[in-house]
Enzyme design. Structure first.
Site, PDB file in Angstrom:
ATOM      1  N   ASP A  27       3.754 -14.831  11.254  1.00 50.41           N
ATOM      2  CA  ASP A  27       2.616 -14.959  10.401  1.00 50.41           C
ATOM      3  C   ASP A  27       1.491 -14.001  10.811  1.00 50.41           C
ATOM      4  O   ASP A  27       1.072 -13.948  12.206  1.00 50.41           O
ATOM      5  CB  ASP A  27       2.028 -16.556  11.634  1.00 50.41           C
ATOM      6  CG  ASP A  27       0.613 -16.913  11.412  1.00 50.41           C
ATOM      7  OD1 ASP A  27       0.446 -16.035  10.334  1.00 50.41           O
ATOM      8  OD2 ASP A  27       0.046 -18.197  10.993  1.00 50.41           O
ATOM      9  N   LYS A  38      -8.020  -1.557  11.355  1.00 48.30           N
ATOM     10  CA  LYS A  38      -6.529  -2.050   9.927  1.00 48.30           C
ATOM     11  C   LYS A  38      -5.998  -1.099   9.426  1.00 48.30           C
ATOM     12  O   LYS A  38      -5.007  -1.566   8.946  1.00 48.30           O
ATOM     13  CB  LYS A  38      -7.971  -1.891   8.560  1.00 48.30           C
ATOM     14  CG  LYS A  38      -8.059  -1.959   7.038  1.00 48.30           C
ATOM     15  CD  LYS A  38      -6.642  -1.258   6.269  1.00 48.30           C
ATOM     16  CE  LYS A  38      -6.637  -1.231   4.734  1.00 48.30           C
ATOM     17  NZ  LYS A  38      -5.602  -1.543   4.559  1.00 48.30           N
ATOM     18  N   HIS A  83      -2.333  10.111   0.259  1.00 45.08           N
ATOM     19  CA  HIS A  83      -2.661   9.094   0.079  1.00 45.08           C
ATOM     20  C   HIS A  83      -2.467   8.529  -1.279  1.00 45.08           C
ATOM     21  O   HIS A  83      -1.680   8.302  -2.111  1.00 45.08           O
ATOM     22  CB  HIS A  83      -3.416   7.899   0.481  1.00 45.08           C
ATOM     23  CG  HIS A  83      -4.319   6.471  -0.124  1.00 45.08           C
ATOM     24  ND1 HIS A  83      -3.084   5.940   0.569  1.00 45.08           N
ATOM     25  CD2 HIS A  83      -4.564   6.276  -0.939  1.00 45.08           C
ATOM     26  CE1 HIS A  83      -4.196   4.456   0.119  1.00 45.08           C
ATOM     27  NE2 HIS A  83      -4.605   5.059  -1.427  1.00 45.08           N
ATOM     28  N   GLU A 101       1.802  -1.081  -0.192  1.00 47.07           N
ATOM     29  CA  GLU A 101      -0.151  -0.184  -0.170  1.00 47.07           C
ATOM     30  C   GLU A 101       1.065   0.894   0.425  1.00 47.07           C
ATOM     31  O   GLU A 101       0.995   1.450   0.434  1.00 47.07           O
ATOM     32  CB  GLU A 101      -0.297   0.101   1.243  1.00 47.07           C
ATOM     33  CG  GLU A 101      -2.213   1.349   1.445  1.00 47.07           C
ATOM     34  CD  GLU A 101      -2.496   0.852   2.458  1.00 47.07           C
ATOM     35  OE1 GLU A 101      -3.451   0.202   2.541  1.00 47.07           O
ATOM     36  OE2 GLU A 101      -3.588   1.952   2.317  1.00 47.07           O
TER      37      GLU A 101
HETATM   38  C1  MEV Z   1      -6.301   2.888   4.648  1.00 41.44           C
HETATM   39  O1  MEV Z   1      -5.213   1.229   4.097  1.00 41.44           O
HETATM   40  C2  MEV Z   1      -6.799   2.610   6.317  1.00 41.44           C
HETATM   41  C3  MEV Z   1      -6.907   4.763   6.352  1.00 41.44           C
HETATM   42  O2  MEV Z   1      -8.131   4.203   6.343  1.00 41.44           O
HETATM   43  C4  MEV Z   1      -7.058   4.064   8.125  1.00 41.44           C
HETATM   44  C5  MEV Z   1      -8.464   4.663   9.012  1.00 41.44           C
HETATM   45  O3  MEV Z   1      -8.901   5.171   8.228  1.00 41.44           O
HETATM   46  O4  MEV Z   1      -7.743   4.772  10.082  1.00 41.44           O
HETATM   47  C6  MEV Z   1      -6.404   5.392   6.022  1.00 41.44           C
END
Ligand code: MEV
Length: 449
Positions: free
Chosen positions: A296, A280, A393, A85
């Site tokens: 792992d 996530k 991003h 990513e």
């Molecule tokens: C993207 O991989 C992760 C985010 O969505 C985490 C978040 O929203 O805190 C930017």
């Protein structure tokens, strides 16, 4: 034209490739060439990779990046990160640099115990079963001495073995619940070998002890397996500074920023939809280091999400407090990691990653990985509560878009410079690229489900 095949795993590597190329690809030669172009030039290194799994046909590249300037308990680290990513390593580096100026990360290993179970069915007298397991504790330990000798020499081994009656939830269901200390290994093989031995010992002692009925002498072992839920193998990482120090030229007043940030964490604490995305993002940082260090990541993810749901409601793995002019932000997470055994002894890049980190032991690696998760979450929340996530991003994603368009290096440089002060939007990148090449902008594709 996809086909099935018997005995695929028994074929030679060449024969596997040939079959795949001939049966699944319009241009078999091109398909083969691509696979082979990803082979390691040193045949012995490739063989090692081939032998990690069954049916290896090539290697799958992931970018291997590094994030410098992580100050953890007064020691500075460069974190190895294997991840696809675009923005993750950049976010980690930014967060590390930010906290480097504010005292760095403080961490603490809370516990390191792992748990496994022999799951079994018993229809006899539960009280007798309890007594048999208690009276023969030594038999479990004695029968596993050959398995535990090395681990005991390193200070680990079996911590406890208990009978747990789960028959109220499932008729006849009992567990032998065992706790283990596996020191610097993740310990899955060690734990599973011990558990399979416990299952055998259990069968023996239940048969041998005085019994009132046939049912008393019988156990049906359903399975013996470690649990990837490790709520007793937990680490904490924290950052703290004066609220006034949160001002770093982002334009927002530090008090307003601290409050908005804390509110974002609070939303993740109470709203599972948000908590899932929030966590996530934490795992963006955690998995990248876990993969780079040969651990792992599926086990780590499973444990983390189970831990996040331990109250019965899925919640945030990080927390924040703004009190008396101080900003505190922390994570508490189970991390069952190893620094010996498994891939750590086999994968050359994993060995490189361990050397980069100064050959940490498992406790130190737990702390580093927790910090990576906290740093990543800090960067995500900082962006989300200020500029929005897309600015950074998409800036990182710009090169992916340009590579998809097969832009030349000169075109890339020109377009990156063009977007330096603009928000990157996919359609705009395509438009600018076409303009530069003096070709028509393609009409948007309409897809229907
Ligand atoms: C993207 O991989 C992760 C985010 O969505 C985490 C978040 O929203 O805190 C930017």
């Amino acid at each position: 034209m996809s086909q099935s095949i018997k005995g695929f795993s028994k074929l030679s590597k060449e024969a596997k490739l040939e079959w795949l190329a001939q049966t699944h690809f319009e241009r078999p030669e091109a398909a083969l060439d691509l696979l082979k172009s990803y082979w390691h030039p040193d045949a012995s290194v490739q063989k090692r990779h081939d032998e990690f799994i069954e049916n290896t046909v090539s290697n799958y590249y992931l970018p291997f990046g590094v994030a410098p300037n992580f100050l953890i308990n007064g020691k500075t680290y460069v974190l190895p990160m294997a991840i696809e990513e675009s923005s993750v390593v950049a976010a980690a580096s930014k967060s590390a640099a930010f906290w480097l100026e504010r005292g760095g990360f403080k961490t603490e290993v809370i516990s390191t115990t792992k748990i496994g179970h022999v799951h079994f069915i018993h229809w006899g007298d539960a009280q007798r079963l309890h007594s048999v397991v208690e009276e023969h504790q030594e038999r479990f330990y004695a029968a596993t001495e050959h398995i535990t000798a090395n681990m005991r020499a390193r200070g680990g081994g079996i911590v406890s073995i208990e009978l747990v009656d789960r028959s109220a939830d499932e008729p006849g269901y009992f567990q032998l619940e065992a706790r283990f200390e596996t020191i610097d290994s993740m310990g899955a093989n060690f734990i599973n070998s011990c558990l399979e031995s416990f299952a055998q010992t259990l069968r023996e002692i239940v048969v041998e002890a005085p019994a009132a009925s046939e049912a008393d002498r019988e156990v049906q072992v359903v399975m013996s397996i470690l649990s990837n839920y490790t709520p007793e193998c937990v680490v904490r990482a924290e950052v703290e500074c004066a609220v006034a120090e949160l001002n770093e030229g982002g334009g927002m007043d530090p008090v307003e920023f601290a409050e908005k940030f804390a509110r974002a964490v609070r939303i993740a604490e109470i709203e599972p939809y948000r908590a899932t995305t929030h966590n996530k993002g934490i795992f963006n940082g955690i998995d990248a280091v876990v993969i780079a260090t040969g651990n792992d990541f599926r086990a780590v993810e499973a444990a983390g999400h189970a831990y996040a749901a331990r109250s019965g409601c899925y919640t945030s793995l990080t927390h924040c407090a703004v009190e008396n002019g101080r900003f505190r932000f922390w994570i508490e997470i189970p991390l069952a990691l190893g620094t010996v055994g498994g891939l750590t002894a086999l994968h050359p890049m994993v060995q490189w990653a361990h050397e980069l980190l100064g050959h940490p032991n498992a406790r130190e690696l737990m702390q580093i990985v927790a910090v990576s998760g906290l740093a990543q979450n800090f960067a995500a929340l900082r962006a989300l509560t200020t500029t929005g996530i897309q600015k950074g991003h998409m800036k990182m994603h710009l090169l992916n878009i340009l590579n998809q368009l097969e832009a030349t290096e000169a075109e890339k440089a020109e377009i990156v410079a063009w977007f330096a002060d603009k928000v990157v939007v996919h359609a705009e990148v395509v438009r600018r690229f076409c303009e530069l090449r003096d070709i028509p902008v393609p009409a948007p594709k309409v897809t229907r489900n």
